[in-house]
Design an enzyme around this catalytic site. Structure first.
Site, PDB file in Angstrom:
ATOM      1  N   TYR A  88      14.835  76.045  15.493  1.00 50.35           N
ATOM      2  CA  TYR A  88      15.981  76.929  15.759  1.00 50.35           C
ATOM      3  C   TYR A  88      15.498  78.372  15.894  1.00 50.35           C
ATOM      4  O   TYR A  88      15.800  79.050  16.882  1.00 50.35           O
ATOM      5  CB  TYR A  88      16.997  76.789  14.618  1.00 50.35           C
ATOM      6  CG  TYR A  88      18.110  77.802  14.636  1.00 50.35           C
ATOM      7  CD1 TYR A  88      19.215  77.620  15.475  1.00 50.35           C
ATOM      8  CD2 TYR A  88      18.065  78.939  13.828  1.00 50.35           C
ATOM      9  CE1 TYR A  88      20.243  78.559  15.505  1.00 50.35           C
ATOM     10  CE2 TYR A  88      19.085  79.875  13.845  1.00 50.35           C
ATOM     11  CZ  TYR A  88      20.178  79.684  14.684  1.00 50.35           C
ATOM     12  OH  TYR A  88      21.184  80.614  14.712  1.00 50.35           O
TER      13      TYR A  88
HETATM   14  N1  LIG Z   1      27.706  80.789  11.759  1.00 46.66           N
HETATM   15  C1  LIG Z   1      26.824  81.681  11.324  1.00 46.66           C
HETATM   16  O1  LIG Z   1      26.875  82.116  10.165  1.00 46.66           O
HETATM   17  C2  LIG Z   1      25.741  82.170  12.259  1.00 46.66           C
HETATM   18  C3  LIG Z   1      24.628  82.841  11.723  1.00 46.66           C
HETATM   19  C4  LIG Z   1      23.655  83.301  12.596  1.00 46.66           C
HETATM   20  C5  LIG Z   1      23.794  83.119  13.965  1.00 46.66           C
HETATM   21  N2  LIG Z   1      24.890  82.469  14.456  1.00 46.66           N
HETATM   22  C6  LIG Z   1      25.005  82.297  15.904  1.00 46.66           C
HETATM   23  O2  LIG Z   1      26.316  82.655  16.306  1.00 46.66           O
HETATM   24  C7  LIG Z   1      26.745  81.799  17.377  1.00 46.66           C
HETATM   25  C8  LIG Z   1      28.038  81.075  17.002  1.00 46.66           C
HETATM   26  O3  LIG Z   1      27.886  80.465  15.739  1.00 46.66           O
HETATM   27  P1  LIG Z   1      28.837  79.253  15.321  1.00 46.66           P
HETATM   28  O4  LIG Z   1      28.597  79.059  13.879  1.00 46.66           O
HETATM   29  O5  LIG Z   1      30.185  79.496  15.859  1.00 46.66           O
HETATM   30  O6  LIG Z   1      28.120  78.072  16.147  1.00 46.66           O
HETATM   31  P2  LIG Z   1      28.532  76.515  16.183  1.00 46.66           P
HETATM   32  O7  LIG Z   1      29.721  76.252  15.337  1.00 46.66           O
HETATM   33  O8  LIG Z   1      27.279  75.754  15.891  1.00 46.66           O
HETATM   34  O9  LIG Z   1      28.963  76.325  17.713  1.00 46.66           O
HETATM   35  C9  LIG Z   1      28.014  76.240  18.698  1.00 46.66           C
HETATM   36  C10 LIG Z   1      28.655  75.938  20.025  1.00 46.66           C
HETATM   37  O10 LIG Z   1      27.601  75.564  20.930  1.00 46.66           O
HETATM   38  C11 LIG Z   1      27.957  74.345  21.566  1.00 46.66           C
HETATM   39  N3  LIG Z   1      26.788  73.526  21.867  1.00 46.66           N
HETATM   40  C12 LIG Z   1      25.920  72.960  21.003  1.00 46.66           C
HETATM   41  N4  LIG Z   1      25.042  72.175  21.656  1.00 46.66           N
HETATM   42  C13 LIG Z   1      25.378  72.238  22.980  1.00 46.66           C
HETATM   43  C14 LIG Z   1      24.875  71.629  24.154  1.00 46.66           C
HETATM   44  N5  LIG Z   1      23.861  70.750  24.129  1.00 46.66           N
HETATM   45  N6  LIG Z   1      25.455  71.923  25.339  1.00 46.66           N
HETATM   46  C15 LIG Z   1      26.486  72.775  25.396  1.00 46.66           C
HETATM   47  N7  LIG Z   1      27.029  73.377  24.318  1.00 46.66           N
HETATM   48  C16 LIG Z   1      26.478  73.110  23.112  1.00 46.66           C
HETATM   49  C17 LIG Z   1      28.837  73.624  20.559  1.00 46.66           C
HETATM   50  O11 LIG Z   1      29.605  72.640  21.226  1.00 46.66           O
HETATM   51  P3  LIG Z   1      30.184  71.351  20.421  1.00 46.66           P
HETATM   52  O12 LIG Z   1      31.461  71.806  19.815  1.00 46.66           O
HETATM   53  O13 LIG Z   1      30.327  70.298  21.461  1.00 46.66           O
HETATM   54  O14 LIG Z   1      29.133  70.995  19.389  1.00 46.66           O
HETATM   55  C18 LIG Z   1      29.639  74.774  19.975  1.00 46.66           C
HETATM   56  O15 LIG Z   1      30.761  75.066  20.787  1.00 46.66           O
HETATM   57  C19 LIG Z   1      25.607  80.816  17.648  1.00 46.66           C
HETATM   58  O16 LIG Z   1      24.824  81.306  18.720  1.00 46.66           O
HETATM   59  C20 LIG Z   1      24.816  80.855  16.348  1.00 46.66           C
HETATM   60  O17 LIG Z   1      23.455  80.549  16.527  1.00 46.66           O
HETATM   61  C21 LIG Z   1      25.870  81.987  13.646  1.00 46.66           C
END
Ligand SMILES: NC(=O)c1ccc[n+]([C@@H]2O[C@H](COP(=O)([O-])OP(=O)(O)OC[C@H]3O[C@@H](n4cnc5c(N)ncnc54)[C@H](OP(=O)(O)O)[C@@H]3O)[C@@H](O)[C@H]2O)c1
Length: 248
Positions: free
Chosen positions: A158
């Site tokens: 990641y």
């Molecule tokens: N949450 C945190 O605390 C945190 C911390 C650091 C960075 N971030 C970053 O912030 C952003 C949003 O975080 P989040 O927690 O909302 O992320 P998340 O819940 O993991 O959502 C990720 C999104 O990406 C989509 N995705 C995953 N694999 C895919 C694929 N093969 N093709 C197309 N789409 C795909 C997922 O679709 P599905 O619904 O189909 O799975 C989902 O809509 C991300 O870039 C994450 O790395 C988040």
């Protein structure tokens, strides 16, 4: 709050493409953009009840699995057919899992994470830049992670592929200037996963100076500023409650 929205001289609403808008941060940002008057083109992989509502609220949606390059290309074609200019390209979609434990599993994981974090943003950028240059003050924003600067062995694949996305964005900030600005947002612990137990949450928050989960609003605030600020490109904004200055 900086209003990222509308240039009063623009007759049509600005258009934004948000990847991974089916849940959590992507969904939140798509809703905010709609409220600000954007026309929102949303990409998703899995259909969800929230997407039905987002569609009723006006978003136009396209399904694509980014592990399949043909589906990434199809998303670009769909966007190109639907609009004549694009103001915002938000690379939010992300794959997340602990480092695979065998070489065979790691090969599969690397392929998936590379496609989602690097190849999809690169192809979308290449295939949509001609639409972006036609808009007023267009920009690309990628959501990366504070861990790109603090590699974590438990999340090696990641971290490495997110760091690749960061590097790609730095290149694009140079090559797409002065027409298109390219910036990144590096979240810290904005929203825990359902799989995180209380012990894990307390351990992370104890190492976060502001000692709380950020939620999605602070990321939106950073994004709104990046959209509006015409003198920022190649910038990385950490939105992490101070976590990256503490011991990770
Ligand atoms: N949450 C945190 O605390 C945190 C911390 C650091 C960075 N971030 C970053 O912030 C952003 C949003 O975080 P989040 O927690 O909302 O992320 P998340 O819940 O993991 O959502 C990720 C999104 O990406 C989509 N995705 C995953 N694999 C895919 C694929 N093969 N093709 C197309 N789409 C795909 C997922 O679709 P599905 O619904 O189909 O799975 C989902 O809509 C991300 O870039 C994450 O790395 C988040």
């Amino acid at each position: 709050m900086i209003n990222p929205s509308i240039n009063s001289k623009q007759s049509n609403p600005p258009v934004a493409l948000v990847t991974g808008c089916g849940r959590r941060l992507g969904l939140f940002i798509a809703k905010q953009l709609l409220q600000q008057g954007y026309r929102v083109l949303g990409h998703y992989r899995s259909r969800s009840a929230e997407l039905e509502q987002l569609e009723r609220d006006g978003a136009e949606l396209f399904q694509a699995d980014f592990t399949q390059p043909a589906q990434i290309n199809a998303l670009s074609e769909w966007v190109n057919e639907r609009c004549s200019m694009l103001s915002l390209l938000l690379h939010n979609a992300s794959a997340f899992a602990e480092t695979a434990s065998t070489a065979k599993e790691m090969a599969t994981q690397f392929t998936e994470f590379y496609h989602v974090h690097m190849l999809a943003p690169a192809l979308l950028t290449e295939q949509l830049k001609a639409l972006l240059v036609k808009a007023d003050n267009p920009s690309i924003v990628a959501i990366t992670d504070i861990y790109i600067h603090h590699p974590n062995p438990a999340l090696a694949t990641y971290c490495a592929t997110k760091a690749g996305l960061d590097n790609l964005c730095q290149s694009y900030a140079r090559s797409l200037a002065p027409q298109i600005r390219v910036n990144t947002i590096e979240p810290g612990p904005i929203m825990f996963l359902d799989s995180h137990d209380d012990e894990y949450k307390q351990r992370i928050l104890a190492k976060t100076p502001l000692a709380q989960e950020g939620g999605f609003e602070p990321i939106w605030q950073a994004l709104a500023m990046l959209i509006a600020n015409r003198y920022m490109t190649g910038s990385r904004i950490q939105v992490d409650g101070g976590r990256s200055v503490a011991e990770l």
